[in-house]
Design a protein around this motif. Structure first.
Motif, PDB file in Angstrom:
ATOM      1  N   LEU A   1       0.830  -1.210   0.000  1.00  0.00           N
ATOM      2  CA  LEU A   1       0.000   0.000   0.000  1.00  0.00           C
ATOM      3  C   LEU A   1       0.862   1.257   0.000  1.00  0.00           C
ATOM      4  N   ALA A   2       1.941   1.235   0.774  1.00  0.00           N
ATOM      5  CA  ALA A   2       2.834   2.396   0.799  1.00  0.00           C
ATOM      6  C   ALA A   2       3.428   2.637  -0.580  1.00  0.00           C
ATOM      7  N   ARG A   3       3.774   1.554  -1.251  1.00  0.00           N
ATOM      8  CA  ARG A   3       4.307   1.667  -2.618  1.00  0.00           C
ATOM      9  C   ARG A   3       3.260   2.262  -3.553  1.00  0.00           C
ATOM     10  N   LEU A   4       2.021   1.818  -3.388  1.00  0.00           N
ATOM     11  CA  LEU A   4       0.931   2.316  -4.229  1.00  0.00           C
ATOM     12  C   LEU A   4       0.677   3.798  -3.973  1.00  0.00           C
ATOM     13  N   TYR A   5       0.616   4.185  -2.706  1.00  0.00           N
ATOM     14  CA  TYR A   5       0.353   5.585  -2.365  1.00  0.00           C
ATOM     15  C   TYR A   5       1.480   6.500  -2.823  1.00  0.00           C
ATOM     16  N   SER A   6       2.713   6.001  -2.766  1.00  0.00           N
ATOM     17  CA  SER A   6       3.842   6.851  -3.134  1.00  0.00           C
ATOM     18  C   SER A   6       3.952   7.039  -4.649  1.00  0.00           C
ATOM     19  N   GLN A   7       3.405   6.094  -5.415  1.00  0.00           N
ATOM     20  CA  GLN A   7       3.545   6.149  -6.872  1.00  0.00           C
ATOM     21  C   GLN A   7       2.309   6.682  -7.593  1.00  0.00           C
ATOM     22  N   ARG A   8       1.143   6.551  -6.971  1.00  0.00           N
ATOM     23  CA  ARG A   8      -0.085   6.904  -7.676  1.00  0.00           C
ATOM     24  C   ARG A   8      -0.957   7.823  -6.835  1.00  0.00           C
ATOM     25  N   HIS A   9      -1.761   8.633  -7.538  1.00  0.00           N
ATOM     26  CA  HIS A   9      -2.827   9.411  -6.910  1.00  0.00           C
ATOM     27  C   HIS A   9      -4.092   9.046  -7.679  1.00  0.00           C
ATOM     28  N   LEU A  10      -4.744   7.968  -7.224  1.00  0.00           N
ATOM     29  CA  LEU A  10      -5.785   7.343  -8.032  1.00  0.00           C
ATOM     30  C   LEU A  10      -6.991   8.241  -8.261  1.00  0.00           C
ATOM     31  N   GLU A  11      -7.411   8.997  -7.238  1.00  0.00           N
ATOM     32  CA  GLU A  11      -8.575   9.870  -7.434  1.00  0.00           C
ATOM     33  C   GLU A  11      -8.310  10.884  -8.541  1.00  0.00           C
ATOM     34  N   ARG A  12      -7.132  11.480  -8.510  1.00  0.00           N
ATOM     35  CA  ARG A  12      -6.790  12.472  -9.530  1.00  0.00           C
ATOM     36  C   ARG A  12      -6.674  11.827 -10.906  1.00  0.00           C
ATOM     37  N   GLU A  13      -6.045  10.652 -10.961  1.00  0.00           N
ATOM     38  CA  GLU A  13      -5.883   9.969 -12.245  1.00  0.00           C
ATOM     39  C   GLU A  13      -7.227   9.551 -12.830  1.00  0.00           C
ATOM     40  N   LEU A  14      -8.147   9.106 -11.975  1.00  0.00           N
ATOM     41  CA  LEU A  14      -9.471   8.707 -12.462  1.00  0.00           C
ATOM     42  C   LEU A  14     -10.242   9.909 -13.000  1.00  0.00           C
ATOM     43  N   ARG A  15     -10.145  11.037 -12.312  1.00  0.00           N
ATOM     44  CA  ARG A  15     -10.811  12.246 -12.812  1.00  0.00           C
ATOM     45  C   ARG A  15     -10.217  12.671 -14.152  1.00  0.00           C
ATOM     46  N   GLN A  16      -8.904  12.604 -14.247  1.00  0.00           N
ATOM     47  CA  GLN A  16      -8.232  13.033 -15.471  1.00  0.00           C
ATOM     48  C   GLN A  16      -8.613  12.149 -16.659  1.00  0.00           C
ATOM     49  N   VAL A  17      -8.602  10.830 -16.458  1.00  0.00           N
ATOM     50  CA  VAL A  17      -8.912   9.942 -17.576  1.00  0.00           C
ATOM     51  C   VAL A  17     -10.386  10.042 -17.960  1.00  0.00           C
ATOM     52  N   ALA A  18     -11.264  10.310 -16.987  1.00  0.00           N
ATOM     53  CA  ALA A  18     -12.685  10.501 -17.303  1.00  0.00           C
ATOM     54  C   ALA A  18     -12.877  11.747 -18.166  1.00  0.00           C
ATOM     55  N   ASN A  19     -12.155  12.807 -17.836  1.00  0.00           N
ATOM     56  CA  ASN A  19     -12.234  14.030 -18.649  1.00  0.00           C
ATOM     57  C   ASN A  19     -11.687  13.792 -20.056  1.00  0.00           C
ATOM     58  N   GLU A  20     -10.606  13.025 -20.141  1.00  0.00           N
ATOM     59  CA  GLU A  20     -10.023  12.734 -21.452  1.00  0.00           C
ATOM     60  C   GLU A  20     -10.971  11.901 -22.310  1.00  0.00           C
TER      61      GLU A  20
ATOM     62  N   GLU B   1     -14.262  11.860 -22.096  1.00  0.00           N
ATOM     63  CA  GLU B   1     -15.362  12.729 -22.512  1.00  0.00           C
ATOM     64  C   GLU B   1     -14.934  13.647 -23.659  1.00  0.00           C
ATOM     65  N   GLU B   2     -13.719  14.154 -23.586  1.00  0.00           N
ATOM     66  CA  GLU B   2     -13.212  15.018 -24.647  1.00  0.00           C
ATOM     67  C   GLU B   2     -13.070  14.251 -25.963  1.00  0.00           C
ATOM     68  N   LEU B   3     -12.585  13.023 -25.890  1.00  0.00           N
ATOM     69  CA  LEU B   3     -12.448  12.204 -27.097  1.00  0.00           C
ATOM     70  C   LEU B   3     -13.811  11.891 -27.712  1.00  0.00           C
ATOM     71  N   ARG B   4     -14.800  11.674 -26.874  1.00  0.00           N
ATOM     72  CA  ARG B   4     -16.151  11.420 -27.385  1.00  0.00           C
ATOM     73  C   ARG B   4     -16.690  12.635 -28.142  1.00  0.00           C
ATOM     74  N   ARG B   5     -16.470  13.808 -27.585  1.00  0.00           N
ATOM     75  CA  ARG B   5     -16.943  15.024 -28.252  1.00  0.00           C
ATOM     76  C   ARG B   5     -16.227  15.224 -29.590  1.00  0.00           C
ATOM     77  N   ARG B   6     -14.924  14.988 -29.596  1.00  0.00           N
ATOM     78  CA  ARG B   6     -14.162  15.164 -30.839  1.00  0.00           C
ATOM     79  C   ARG B   6     -14.568  14.151 -31.904  1.00  0.00           C
ATOM     80  N   SER B   7     -14.892  12.937 -31.469  1.00  0.00           N
ATOM     81  CA  SER B   7     -15.241  11.894 -32.443  1.00  0.00           C
ATOM     82  C   SER B   7     -16.567  12.177 -33.152  1.00  0.00           C
ATOM     83  N   LEU B   8     -17.422  12.999 -32.546  1.00  0.00           N
ATOM     84  CA  LEU B   8     -18.718  13.303 -33.153  1.00  0.00           C
ATOM     85  C   LEU B   8     -18.572  14.124 -34.435  1.00  0.00           C
ATOM     86  N   THR B   9     -17.537  14.944 -34.499  1.00  0.00           N
ATOM     87  CA  THR B   9     -17.359  15.820 -35.661  1.00  0.00           C
ATOM     88  C   THR B   9     -16.130  15.455 -36.487  1.00  0.00           C
TER      89      THR B   9
END
Length: 249
Positions: A124-143, A145-153
Protein backbone atom coordinates in the motif's frame (compact mmCIF):
# COMPACT_ATOMS: atom_id res chain seq x y z
CA UNK A 1 29.21 3.14 20.48
CA UNK A 2 29.22 6.01 22.96
CA UNK A 3 32.90 6.72 22.34
CA UNK A 4 32.26 6.71 18.60
CA UNK A 5 29.46 9.26 18.96
CA UNK A 6 31.61 11.52 21.12
CA UNK A 7 34.46 11.36 18.61
CA UNK A 8 32.04 12.00 15.74
CA UNK A 9 30.56 15.06 17.45
CA UNK A 10 34.02 16.47 18.19
CA UNK A 11 35.13 15.92 14.61
CA UNK A 12 31.95 17.51 13.23
CA UNK A 13 32.36 20.53 15.49
CA UNK A 14 35.98 20.99 14.45
CA UNK A 15 35.33 20.45 10.73
CA UNK A 16 32.24 22.65 10.51
CA UNK A 17 32.82 25.39 13.06
CA UNK A 18 36.58 25.70 12.55
CA UNK A 19 36.17 27.61 9.27
CA UNK A 20 33.67 29.91 11.01
CA UNK A 21 36.25 30.85 13.64
CA UNK A 22 38.78 31.55 10.90
CA UNK A 23 36.20 33.70 9.09
CA UNK A 24 35.55 35.71 12.26
CA UNK A 25 39.27 36.28 12.65
CA UNK A 26 39.73 37.41 9.05
CA UNK A 27 36.51 39.47 8.86
CA UNK A 28 35.67 40.76 12.35
CA UNK A 29 33.21 43.30 10.95
CA UNK A 30 30.86 40.67 9.50
CA UNK A 31 27.18 41.52 10.33
CA UNK A 32 25.63 39.58 13.21
CA UNK A 33 22.68 38.47 11.05
CA UNK A 34 25.00 36.73 8.60
CA UNK A 35 26.98 35.17 11.45
CA UNK A 36 23.80 33.90 13.08
CA UNK A 37 22.59 32.41 9.80
CA UNK A 38 25.91 30.66 9.25
CA UNK A 39 25.86 29.21 12.77
CA UNK A 40 22.32 27.84 12.32
CA UNK A 41 23.18 26.40 8.91
CA UNK A 42 26.32 24.72 10.20
CA UNK A 43 24.43 23.31 13.19
CA UNK A 44 21.84 21.75 10.86
CA UNK A 45 24.57 20.27 8.67
CA UNK A 46 26.33 18.84 11.73
CA UNK A 47 23.09 17.26 12.98
CA UNK A 48 22.40 15.66 9.60
CA UNK A 49 25.95 14.31 9.44
CA UNK A 50 25.60 12.74 12.88
CA UNK A 51 22.19 11.24 12.10
CA UNK A 52 23.43 9.93 8.77
CA UNK A 53 26.41 8.25 10.42
CA UNK A 54 24.37 6.68 13.22
CA UNK A 55 21.20 5.67 11.36
CA UNK A 56 22.44 5.06 7.85
CA UNK A 57 21.11 6.47 4.61
CA UNK A 58 18.01 4.27 4.35
CA UNK A 59 16.69 4.94 7.83
CA UNK A 60 17.46 8.63 7.63
CA UNK A 61 15.54 8.90 4.36
CA UNK A 62 12.53 7.26 5.98
CA UNK A 63 12.66 9.69 8.89
CA UNK A 64 12.81 12.68 6.56
CA UNK A 65 10.11 11.43 4.21
CA UNK A 66 7.69 10.02 6.78
CA UNK A 67 5.05 7.41 6.02
CA UNK A 68 3.23 7.56 2.69
CA UNK A 69 0.18 5.85 4.22
CA UNK A 70 -2.82 7.85 5.43
CA UNK A 71 -2.74 8.44 9.16
CA UNK A 72 -5.77 6.23 9.86
CA UNK A 73 -4.19 3.27 8.03
CA UNK A 74 -0.82 3.76 9.71
CA UNK A 75 -2.63 3.86 13.06
CA UNK A 76 -4.45 0.59 12.31
CA UNK A 77 -1.14 -1.05 11.39
CA UNK A 78 0.39 0.15 14.67
CA UNK A 79 -2.61 -1.15 16.64
CA UNK A 80 -2.39 -4.53 14.90
CA UNK A 81 1.26 -4.91 15.82
CA UNK A 82 0.51 -3.79 19.38
CA UNK A 83 -2.21 -6.40 19.90
CA UNK A 84 -0.11 -9.03 18.16
CA UNK A 85 2.71 -8.44 20.63
CA UNK A 86 0.24 -8.55 23.54
CA UNK A 87 -1.15 -11.88 22.32
CA UNK A 88 2.32 -13.40 22.05
CA UNK A 89 3.32 -12.03 25.45
CA UNK A 90 0.16 -13.44 27.06
CA UNK A 91 0.85 -16.91 25.69
CA UNK A 92 4.55 -16.95 26.50
CA UNK A 93 4.12 -15.69 30.06
CA UNK A 94 1.67 -18.45 30.96
CA UNK A 95 3.24 -21.20 33.13
CA UNK A 96 4.54 -24.23 31.27
CA UNK A 97 2.01 -26.97 30.76
CA UNK A 98 -0.83 -28.08 28.47
CA UNK A 99 -2.46 -24.63 28.52
CA UNK A 100 0.70 -22.88 27.38
CA UNK A 101 1.22 -25.50 24.67
CA UNK A 102 -2.29 -24.85 23.39
CA UNK A 103 -1.81 -21.08 23.55
CA UNK A 104 1.42 -21.44 21.59
CA UNK A 105 -0.45 -23.20 18.80
CA UNK A 106 -2.73 -20.18 18.55
CA UNK A 107 0.31 -17.93 18.13
CA UNK A 108 1.31 -19.47 14.81
CA UNK A 109 -1.40 -17.86 12.66
CA UNK A 110 -0.98 -14.60 14.58
CA UNK A 111 2.72 -14.48 13.70
CA UNK A 112 1.97 -15.24 10.03
CA UNK A 113 -0.79 -12.65 10.16
CA UNK A 114 1.63 -9.96 11.28
CA UNK A 115 4.20 -10.97 8.66
CA UNK A 116 1.59 -10.71 5.91
CA UNK A 117 0.35 -7.43 7.36
CA UNK A 118 3.84 -6.01 6.86
CA UNK A 119 3.79 -7.09 3.21
CA UNK A 120 0.37 -5.54 2.71
CA UNK A 121 1.49 -2.33 4.40
CA UNK A 122 4.55 -2.14 2.15
CA UNK A 123 2.45 -2.74 -0.96
CA UNK A 124 0.00 0.00 0.00
CA UNK A 125 2.83 2.40 0.80
CA UNK A 126 4.31 1.67 -2.62
CA UNK A 127 0.93 2.32 -4.23
CA UNK A 128 0.35 5.58 -2.37
CA UNK A 129 3.84 6.85 -3.13
CA UNK A 130 3.54 6.15 -6.87
CA UNK A 131 -0.09 6.90 -7.68
CA UNK A 132 -2.83 9.41 -6.91
CA UNK A 133 -5.78 7.34 -8.03
CA UNK A 134 -8.57 9.87 -7.43
CA UNK A 135 -6.79 12.47 -9.53
CA UNK A 136 -5.88 9.97 -12.25
CA UNK A 137 -9.47 8.71 -12.46
CA UNK A 138 -10.81 12.25 -12.81
CA UNK A 139 -8.23 13.03 -15.47
CA UNK A 140 -8.91 9.94 -17.58
CA UNK A 141 -12.68 10.50 -17.30
CA UNK A 142 -12.23 14.03 -18.65
CA UNK A 143 -10.02 12.73 -21.45
CA UNK A 144 -12.62 10.12 -22.43
CA UNK A 145 -15.36 12.73 -22.51
CA UNK A 146 -13.21 15.02 -24.65
CA UNK A 147 -12.45 12.20 -27.10
CA UNK A 148 -16.15 11.42 -27.39
CA UNK A 149 -16.94 15.02 -28.25
CA UNK A 150 -14.16 15.16 -30.84
CA UNK A 151 -15.24 11.89 -32.44
CA UNK A 152 -18.72 13.30 -33.15
CA UNK A 153 -17.36 15.82 -35.66
CA UNK A 154 -14.24 13.97 -36.84
CA UNK A 155 -13.68 12.83 -40.42
CA UNK A 156 -13.26 9.16 -41.30
CA UNK A 157 -9.48 8.91 -40.82
CA UNK A 158 -9.42 10.94 -37.64
CA UNK A 159 -12.56 9.22 -36.35
CA UNK A 160 -10.88 5.81 -36.61
CA UNK A 161 -7.84 7.10 -34.73
CA UNK A 162 -10.04 8.66 -32.03
CA UNK A 163 -12.00 5.42 -31.60
CA UNK A 164 -8.78 3.48 -31.03
CA UNK A 165 -7.53 6.10 -28.60
CA UNK A 166 -10.87 6.11 -26.80
CA UNK A 167 -10.74 2.34 -26.41
CA UNK A 168 -7.22 2.59 -24.99
CA UNK A 169 -8.33 5.25 -22.50
CA UNK A 170 -11.24 3.08 -21.38
CA UNK A 171 -8.91 0.17 -20.76
CA UNK A 172 -6.67 2.45 -18.72
CA UNK A 173 -9.70 3.65 -16.78
CA UNK A 174 -10.72 0.05 -16.03
CA UNK A 175 -7.22 -0.72 -14.76
CA UNK A 176 -7.28 2.35 -12.50
CA UNK A 177 -10.67 1.34 -11.11
CA UNK A 178 -9.37 -2.14 -10.37
CA UNK A 179 -6.42 -0.62 -8.57
CA UNK A 180 -8.73 1.66 -6.59
CA UNK A 181 -10.89 -1.30 -5.56
CA UNK A 182 -7.79 -3.12 -4.34
CA UNK A 183 -6.64 -0.06 -2.41
CA UNK A 184 -10.01 0.29 -0.69
CA UNK A 185 -10.23 -3.41 0.15
CA UNK A 186 -6.67 -3.44 1.49
CA UNK A 187 -7.41 -0.47 3.74
CA UNK A 188 -10.55 -2.16 5.06
CA UNK A 189 -8.60 -5.38 5.60
CA UNK A 190 -5.93 -3.58 7.61
CA UNK A 191 -8.58 -1.91 9.80
CA UNK A 192 -10.29 -5.26 10.33
CA UNK A 193 -7.02 -6.92 11.30
CA UNK A 194 -6.60 -4.38 14.10
CA UNK A 195 -10.14 -5.04 15.32
CA UNK A 196 -9.82 -8.83 15.07
CA UNK A 197 -6.49 -8.95 16.89
CA UNK A 198 -7.98 -6.82 19.65
CA UNK A 199 -10.84 -9.31 19.98
CA UNK A 200 -8.42 -12.25 19.92
CA UNK A 201 -6.38 -10.70 22.70
CA UNK A 202 -9.50 -10.14 24.81
CA UNK A 203 -10.62 -13.76 24.31
CA UNK A 204 -7.18 -15.05 25.17
CA UNK A 205 -7.12 -12.98 28.37
CA UNK A 206 -10.51 -14.44 29.29
CA UNK A 207 -9.28 -18.00 28.72
CA UNK A 208 -6.14 -17.37 30.76
CA UNK A 209 -8.05 -15.68 33.60
CA UNK A 210 -10.45 -18.60 33.88
CA UNK A 211 -7.75 -21.19 33.41
CA UNK A 212 -10.36 -23.02 31.36
CA UNK A 213 -8.77 -25.46 28.92
CA UNK A 214 -11.79 -25.58 26.64
CA UNK A 215 -10.69 -27.05 23.34
CA UNK A 216 -13.91 -25.98 21.61
CA UNK A 217 -13.20 -22.34 22.49
CA UNK A 218 -9.64 -22.67 21.23
CA UNK A 219 -10.85 -24.33 18.04
CA UNK A 220 -13.26 -21.48 17.29
CA UNK A 221 -10.47 -19.00 17.92
CA UNK A 222 -8.13 -20.90 15.59
CA UNK A 223 -10.77 -21.12 12.86
CA UNK A 224 -11.43 -17.38 12.99
CA UNK A 225 -7.74 -16.59 12.82
CA UNK A 226 -7.19 -19.00 9.94
CA UNK A 227 -10.15 -17.58 8.02
CA UNK A 228 -8.82 -14.05 8.30
CA UNK A 229 -5.31 -15.22 7.41
CA UNK A 230 -6.67 -16.77 4.21
CA UNK A 231 -8.42 -13.51 3.33
CA UNK A 232 -5.20 -11.60 3.91
CA UNK A 233 -3.29 -13.98 1.65
CA UNK A 234 -5.86 -13.40 -1.08
CA UNK A 235 -5.22 -9.67 -0.80
CA UNK A 236 -1.48 -10.27 -1.09
CA UNK A 237 -2.00 -12.42 -4.19
CA UNK A 238 -3.99 -9.59 -5.79
CA UNK A 239 -1.28 -7.12 -4.81
CA UNK A 240 1.33 -9.31 -6.51
CA UNK A 241 -0.77 -9.50 -9.67
CA UNK A 242 -1.10 -5.72 -9.76
CA UNK A 243 2.66 -5.32 -9.38
CA UNK A 244 2.72 -3.64 -5.98
CA UNK A 245 4.39 -6.32 -3.91
CA UNK A 246 7.60 -5.37 -2.13
CA UNK A 247 9.58 -7.51 -4.55
CA UNK A 248 8.12 -5.79 -7.59
CA UNK A 249 10.57 -3.58 -9.43
Amino acid sequence: MRAFLVALIKFSALALFGPLVVLLFLAPGLPLVILGGLIVLLAIVALVVILFSVMGAGKLAKVLQGSSLPRSIAQSVAESRHYGRLIMRTARQYPAGPMQDRLTLTLRPVERWLENLTRLEQGLARLYSQRHLERELRQVANEIEELRRRSLTALDGEASYLRDLLQSKKQHQAALKELKVFQTQAELRIRKIASDLSTTHAEMLLIVARGDFNDNRFQRLDENLQEHLTGLRDMLATMDELGYSQAAG
